[in-house]
Design an enzyme around this catalytic site. Structure first.
Site, PDB file in Angstrom:
ATOM      1  N   HIS A   1       0.842  -1.195   0.000  1.00 26.62           N
ATOM      2  CA  HIS A   1       0.000   0.000   0.000  1.00 26.62           C
ATOM      3  C   HIS A   1       0.879   1.247   0.000  1.00 26.62           C
ATOM      4  CE1 HIS A   1      -0.391   0.691   4.675  1.00 26.62           C
ATOM      5  NE2 HIS A   1       0.849   0.593   4.307  1.00 26.62           N
TER       6      HIS A   1
ATOM      7  N   CYS B   1       5.615   5.954   4.753  1.00 26.61           N
ATOM      8  CA  CYS B   1       4.444   5.268   4.191  1.00 26.61           C
ATOM      9  C   CYS B   1       3.938   5.971   2.939  1.00 26.61           C
ATOM     10  CB  CYS B   1       3.333   5.180   5.227  1.00 26.61           C
ATOM     11  SG  CYS B   1       3.790   4.128   6.598  1.00 26.61           S
TER      12      CYS B   1
ATOM     13  N   HIS C   1       4.902   0.116  -0.337  1.00 29.35           N
ATOM     14  CA  HIS C   1       5.698  -0.794   0.479  1.00 29.35           C
ATOM     15  C   HIS C   1       4.759  -1.879   0.977  1.00 29.35           C
ATOM     16  CE1 HIS C   1       3.875   2.048   3.265  1.00 29.35           C
ATOM     17  NE2 HIS C   1       3.850   1.043   4.132  1.00 29.35           N
TER      18      HIS C   1
ATOM     19  N   HIS D   1       3.356  -5.090   3.690  1.00 30.22           N
ATOM     20  CA  HIS D   1       3.188  -5.565   5.062  1.00 30.22           C
ATOM     21  C   HIS D   1       2.728  -7.019   5.035  1.00 30.22           C
ATOM     22  CE1 HIS D   1       3.478  -1.682   7.092  1.00 30.22           C
ATOM     23  NE2 HIS D   1       2.726  -1.166   6.147  1.00 30.22           N
TER      24      HIS D   1
ATOM     25  N   ASP E   1      -4.992 -10.568  -0.648  1.00 25.74           N
ATOM     26  CA  ASP E   1      -3.695 -11.223  -0.494  1.00 25.74           C
ATOM     27  C   ASP E   1      -2.849 -11.083  -1.757  1.00 25.74           C
ATOM     28  OD1 ASP E   1      -1.734 -12.706   0.840  1.00 25.74           O
ATOM     29  OD2 ASP E   1      -2.493 -14.600   0.025  1.00 25.74           O
ATOM     30  N   HIS E   2      -1.603 -10.641  -1.593  1.00 25.97           N
ATOM     31  CA  HIS E   2      -0.677 -10.412  -2.703  1.00 25.97           C
ATOM     32  C   HIS E   2      -1.195  -9.376  -3.692  1.00 25.97           C
ATOM     33  CE1 HIS E   2       1.208 -13.843  -0.875  1.00 25.97           C
ATOM     34  NE2 HIS E   2       2.282 -13.650  -1.612  1.00 25.97           N
TER      35      HIS E   2
ATOM     36  N   GLU F   1      -0.716  -4.646  11.467  1.00 23.17           N
ATOM     37  CA  GLU F   1       0.085  -4.255  10.314  1.00 23.17           C
ATOM     38  C   GLU F   1       1.528  -4.719  10.521  1.00 23.17           C
ATOM     39  OE1 GLU F   1      -0.801  -0.425   7.821  1.00 23.17           O
ATOM     40  OE2 GLU F   1       0.734   0.015   9.311  1.00 23.17           O
TER      41      GLU F   1
HETATM   42 NI    NI Z   1       2.477   0.756   5.586  1.00 24.09          NI
END
Ligand code: NI
Length: 154
Positions: free
Chosen positions: A14, A33, A39, A41, A79-80, A124
């Site tokens: 995100h 961020c 990036h 998580h 997911d992914h 997160e």
């Molecule tokens: Ni983040």
């Protein structure tokens, strides 16, 4: 009343930014961020359902059923994926853990027919997590198409 929890995991990318802020303000508010290419998580999602166990089964909700509902309606969608681009229900939402929790709640709540949804807890990272119990909150959806920003309040 009893509380049962299913834990699941997903990985996603995100980027946090607000299209109505200047670049400088986005950097100041969101810091790392705000990295333009995003990036990732490794998220952990705990979904808690509350209810009275059925005397015949001893279950508030069969946790296998809860797992399947979470997988189908949430995990398979995120997911992914890149949360800013790939997920319909997050389009235009600043994908903080808070906002993700709210969107997850809105999707999941009507799917829970045994017991009721009690809490969505989204990690997160090991040290950062958000818990949401369904109280009304207001978030915004930013539509940046056509080089103008329209804002919808959810
Ligand atoms: Ni983040």
């Amino acid at each position: 009343m009893m509380y049962v929890t299913r834990r699941t995991h997903f990985s996603a990318a995100h980027r946090l930014f607000n299209p109505t802020f200047t670049n400088e303000k986005n950097e100041a508010v969101f810091d790392k961020c705000n990295n333009p290419h995003g990036h990732g998580h490794n998220y952990t999602l705990d979904v808690t359902v509350k209810g009275i166990p059925d005397p015949e089964t001893g279950y508030v909700i069969d946790l296998k059923k809860l797992r399947d509902i979470i997988e189908e309606h949430l995990i398979d969608k995120v997911d992914h994926k890149h949360l800013n681009f790939d997920v319909d229900f997050l389009q235009g939402i600043i994908p903080t853990a808070e906002n993700i929790c709210l969107c997850f709640w809105q999707i999941l709540e009507p799917q829970i027919t045994e017991g009721t949804l009690h809490c969505i807890k989204l990690f997160e990272s090991e040290n950062n997590f958000v818990e949401y119990f369904g109280e009304p909150v207001t978030i915004k959806r930013y539509d940046v198409s056509h080089s103008t920003v329209s804002i919808q309040t959810l």
